[in-house]
Design a protein around this motif. Structure first.
Motif, PDB file in Angstrom:
ATOM      1  N   ALA A  64     -22.625  11.296 -24.803  1.00 49.94           N
ATOM      2  CA  ALA A  64     -22.197   9.994 -25.406  1.00 49.94           C
ATOM      3  C   ALA A  64     -20.803  10.052 -25.038  1.00 49.94           C
ATOM      4  N   VAL A  65     -20.207  11.197 -24.676  1.00 50.82           N
ATOM      5  CA  VAL A  65     -18.440  11.346 -24.233  1.00 50.82           C
ATOM      6  C   VAL A  65     -18.685  11.540 -22.560  1.00 50.82           C
ATOM      7  N   PHE A  66     -19.336  12.107 -22.275  1.00 49.64           N
ATOM      8  CA  PHE A  66     -19.154  12.014 -20.862  1.00 49.64           C
ATOM      9  C   PHE A  66     -19.694  10.581 -19.509  1.00 49.64           C
ATOM     10  N   LEU A  67     -20.677  10.218 -21.120  1.00 49.09           N
ATOM     11  CA  LEU A  67     -21.292   9.074 -20.148  1.00 49.09           C
ATOM     12  C   LEU A  67     -20.218   8.221 -20.641  1.00 49.09           C
ATOM     13  N   VAL A  68     -19.201   7.727 -21.434  1.00 51.88           N
ATOM     14  CA  VAL A  68     -18.033   6.944 -21.402  1.00 51.88           C
ATOM     15  C   VAL A  68     -17.134   7.130 -20.968  1.00 51.88           C
ATOM     16  N   ILE A  69     -16.781   8.678 -20.448  1.00 50.51           N
ATOM     17  CA  ILE A  69     -15.590   8.781 -19.302  1.00 50.51           C
ATOM     18  C   ILE A  69     -16.310   8.612 -18.204  1.00 50.51           C
ATOM     19  N   ALA A  70     -17.500   8.672 -17.503  1.00 51.32           N
ATOM     20  CA  ALA A  70     -18.000   7.947 -16.257  1.00 51.32           C
ATOM     21  C   ALA A  70     -17.835   6.874 -15.966  1.00 51.32           C
ATOM     22  N   THR A  71     -18.023   5.889 -17.036  1.00 52.48           N
ATOM     23  CA  THR A  71     -18.827   4.347 -16.316  1.00 52.48           C
ATOM     24  C   THR A  71     -16.763   4.044 -16.866  1.00 52.48           C
ATOM     25  N   THR A  72     -15.593   4.563 -17.410  1.00 55.88           N
ATOM     26  CA  THR A  72     -14.614   4.519 -17.674  1.00 55.88           C
ATOM     27  C   THR A  72     -14.045   4.541 -15.734  1.00 55.88           C
ATOM     28  N   VAL A  73     -13.813   6.309 -15.583  1.00 59.90           N
ATOM     29  CA  VAL A  73     -13.327   5.815 -14.427  1.00 59.90           C
ATOM     30  C   VAL A  73     -14.608   5.192 -12.978  1.00 59.90           C
ATOM     31  N   THR A  74     -15.844   5.571 -13.183  1.00 65.42           N
ATOM     32  CA  THR A  74     -16.447   4.083 -11.649  1.00 65.42           C
ATOM     33  C   THR A  74     -15.978   3.362 -11.762  1.00 65.42           C
ATOM     34  N   VAL A  75     -15.429   2.395 -12.499  1.00 68.32           N
ATOM     35  CA  VAL A  75     -15.606   1.344 -12.527  1.00 68.32           C
ATOM     36  C   VAL A  75     -13.476   1.266 -12.059  1.00 68.32           C
ATOM     37  N   ALA A  76     -12.928   1.611 -12.709  1.00 67.81           N
ATOM     38  CA  ALA A  76     -11.279   1.282 -11.857  1.00 67.81           C
ATOM     39  C   ALA A  76     -10.977   1.153 -10.577  1.00 67.81           C
ATOM     40  N   ASP A  77     -11.290   1.203 -10.053  1.00 70.56           N
ATOM     41  CA  ASP A  77     -11.578   1.380  -8.450  1.00 70.56           C
ATOM     42  C   ASP A  77     -11.179  -0.312  -8.041  1.00 70.56           C
ATOM     43  N   ASN A  78     -12.437  -1.325  -8.577  1.00 67.01           N
ATOM     44  CA  ASN A  78     -12.677  -2.743  -8.656  1.00 67.01           C
ATOM     45  C   ASN A  78     -11.250  -2.786  -8.698  1.00 67.01           C
ATOM     46  N   GLY A  79     -10.135  -3.306  -9.011  1.00 69.00           N
ATOM     47  CA  GLY A  79      -9.419  -4.295  -8.799  1.00 69.00           C
ATOM     48  C   GLY A  79      -8.342  -3.893  -8.266  1.00 69.00           C
ATOM     49  N   LEU A  80      -8.554  -2.521  -7.992  1.00 67.18           N
ATOM     50  CA  LEU A  80      -7.054  -2.061  -6.958  1.00 67.18           C
ATOM     51  C   LEU A  80      -7.896  -2.488  -6.005  1.00 67.18           C
ATOM     52  N   ALA A  81      -8.819  -2.436  -5.607  1.00 67.59           N
ATOM     53  CA  ALA A  81      -9.364  -3.042  -4.407  1.00 67.59           C
ATOM     54  C   ALA A  81      -8.864  -4.021  -4.162  1.00 67.59           C
ATOM     55  N   TYR A  82      -9.948  -5.139  -4.787  1.00 66.59           N
ATOM     56  CA  TYR A  82      -9.762  -6.717  -5.169  1.00 66.59           C
ATOM     57  C   TYR A  82      -8.366  -7.168  -5.001  1.00 66.59           C
ATOM     58  N   THR A  83      -7.304  -6.636  -5.621  1.00 67.59           N
ATOM     59  CA  THR A  83      -6.001  -6.621  -5.242  1.00 67.59           C
ATOM     60  C   THR A  83      -5.571  -7.251  -3.651  1.00 67.59           C
ATOM     61  N   SER A  84      -5.332  -5.521  -3.110  1.00 65.87           N
ATOM     62  CA  SER A  84      -5.216  -5.219  -2.295  1.00 65.87           C
ATOM     63  C   SER A  84      -6.041  -6.117  -1.331  1.00 65.87           C
ATOM     64  N   VAL A  85      -7.317  -6.784  -1.220  1.00 66.15           N
ATOM     65  CA  VAL A  85      -7.940  -7.750  -0.407  1.00 66.15           C
ATOM     66  C   VAL A  85      -7.166  -8.835  -0.141  1.00 66.15           C
ATOM     67  N   ALA A  86      -6.966  -9.589  -2.032  1.00 65.65           N
ATOM     68  CA  ALA A  86      -6.361 -10.327  -1.829  1.00 65.65           C
ATOM     69  C   ALA A  86      -4.728 -10.811  -1.168  1.00 65.65           C
ATOM     70  N   GLU A  87      -4.133  -9.409  -1.251  1.00 66.42           N
ATOM     71  CA  GLU A  87      -2.835  -9.324  -1.308  1.00 66.42           C
ATOM     72  C   GLU A  87      -2.563  -9.491   0.948  1.00 66.42           C
ATOM     73  N   ALA A  88      -3.691  -7.906   1.226  1.00 68.43           N
ATOM     74  CA  ALA A  88      -3.688  -8.293   2.883  1.00 68.43           C
ATOM     75  C   ALA A  88      -4.453  -9.605   3.461  1.00 68.43           C
TER      76      ALA A  88
END
Length: 380
Positions: free
Chosen positions: A293-317
């Motif tokens: 359970a602990v590892f799944l929570v950590i893995a889910t948190t990490v694997t969704v973290a890139d979306n906002g960074l990439a999305y903002t980069s695309v909009a700004e560029a």
């Protein structure tokens, strides 16, 4: 308006995610995992077909009409799925249409954030906006499998229909289109895809990084109930909780990028971390560690973290006159990959098991590392 954008996107995500949480019921009825995965991937494939078109429409007519009108169409498509329960072909087509219509909220709600928030606050604002995806998955995880198990597919679709109808009305009333500068002509109107490779590289990175995310959102419940013996209720609660924690993680990463003055720097660290956590999940499955359970929570948190960074980069560029199409292209690439996760990872699990499949998925973030651009870009 930010709250309405988050809620609208969450409702669309609930509709798109719901079929994945019907997999346990479908399997109990004798549907093969690969076929159930195909049904689960139908809404995502539908989004692929229309994301760029919705982005272009948003660039032309504005965000409010696209978001509110798209939610009305999504409610109608989900109602068709309600009526089609029991017929796999019609159900799949209805899920496909639901994905096609729900794509309207993706680019349009992102443009609201970029248009109304200054650069030094966009990382935080986009992180909050990006909460909508794990929030929608959380609602689906907590409601769909248990309701479907107790009352069937139709009952599980009532909440998505109701939320999309209510939010269509609220968004029509409460969202205002952000101000835009005068439309440029000549060289200033040139496509940002011609002047730089930045957008292409961000799209490619995002395609690779979305596979771990959708692997966990699609098969996390199946892994817990099938391989580790969890109940549907317990697994649904854990998957929902992990998605909620992931939503908070997106905000944290957004704040980090604001303070660092960079989107691509944190993006590199997220890619490395995603490879590590998927490798750890493979180890958990192979050794049956008690801390799954602990590892799944950590893995889910990490694997969704890139979306906002990439999305903002695309909009700004991309800038204000190309961001709708660029964000549509961004999501199209991601959802093409995501639509293949259902049948692809399902078939992979059948051959390699979950441990081997998690290891294969862990390799993709490593492939993304050299593609991440060295510096950020912003349209002038």
């Amino acid at each position: 308006m930010l709250a309405l954008g988050v809620a609208a996107q969450a409702a669309g995500t609930l509709v798109v995610s719901a079929p994945a949480f019907l997999i346990p019921l479908l399997r109990s009825e004798g549907v093969p995992l690969a076929t159930a995965g195909l049904l689960a991937g139908a809404p995502t494939f539908g989004m692929v077909l229309t994301l760029i078109a919705w982005g272009a429409i948003t660039d032309r007519i504005g965000e409010r009409i696209v978001i509110a009108g798209g939610l009305v169409l999504t409610a109608l498509a989900t109602l068709a799925a309600f009526a089609s329960a029991g017929d796999p072909v019609l159900l799949g087509l209805s899920f496909l249409l639901a994905g096609m219509t729900s794509a309207s909220t993706n680019a349009a709600s992102g443009r609201v954030v970029v248009g109304w928030f200054p650069k030094h606050r966009r990382g935080l604002a986009m992180g909050i906006r990006q909460m909508s995806q794990p929030l929608g998955v959380s609602i689906a995880a907590l409601t769909v499998p248990t309701i479907a198990e107790a009352h069937g597919i139709r009952a599980a679709l009532v909440l998505p229909i109701a939320l999309t109808v209510v939010l269509a009305v609220l968004c029509a009333i409460g969202i205002a289109n952000p101000p835009r500068p005068t439309r440029p002509t000549g060289d200033a109107a040139t496509s940002p895809y011609r002047s730089s490779s930045f957008l292409w590289r961000i799209h490619a990175v995002s395609i690779l990084l979305v596979v771990p995310q959708f692997t966990l959102s699609t098969y996390g419940l199946v892994w817990l109930t099938g391989d580790l013996g969890w109940s549907a209720l317990g697994a649904g609660v854990l998957v929902g909780a992990s998605q909620f924690v992931g939503a908070l993680g997106r905000i944290g990463v957004g704040v980090w990028s604001d303070r660092a003055g960079s989107r691509v720097g944190p993006l590199r660290w997220v890619a490395v971390s995603a490879a590590v956590v998927m490798g750890l999940l493979a180890l958990v499955d192979a050794t049956h560690l008690a801390a799954a359970a602990v590892f799944l929570v950590i893995a889910t948190t990490v694997t969704v973290a890139d979306n906002g960074l990439a999305y903002t980069s695309v909009a700004e560029a991309a800038g204000p006159f190309w961001s709708g199409r660029a964000l549509g292209a961004q999501n199209t690439g991601q959802f093409i990959a995501a639509s293949a996760v259902g049948p692809g990872v399902g078939a992979l699990v059948g051959v390699l098991g979950f441990a081997g499949s998690f290891l294969v998925v862990a390799a993709l973030p490593l492939l993304a590392l050299p593609i991440v651009p060295p510096t950020d870009e912003e349209s002038r």
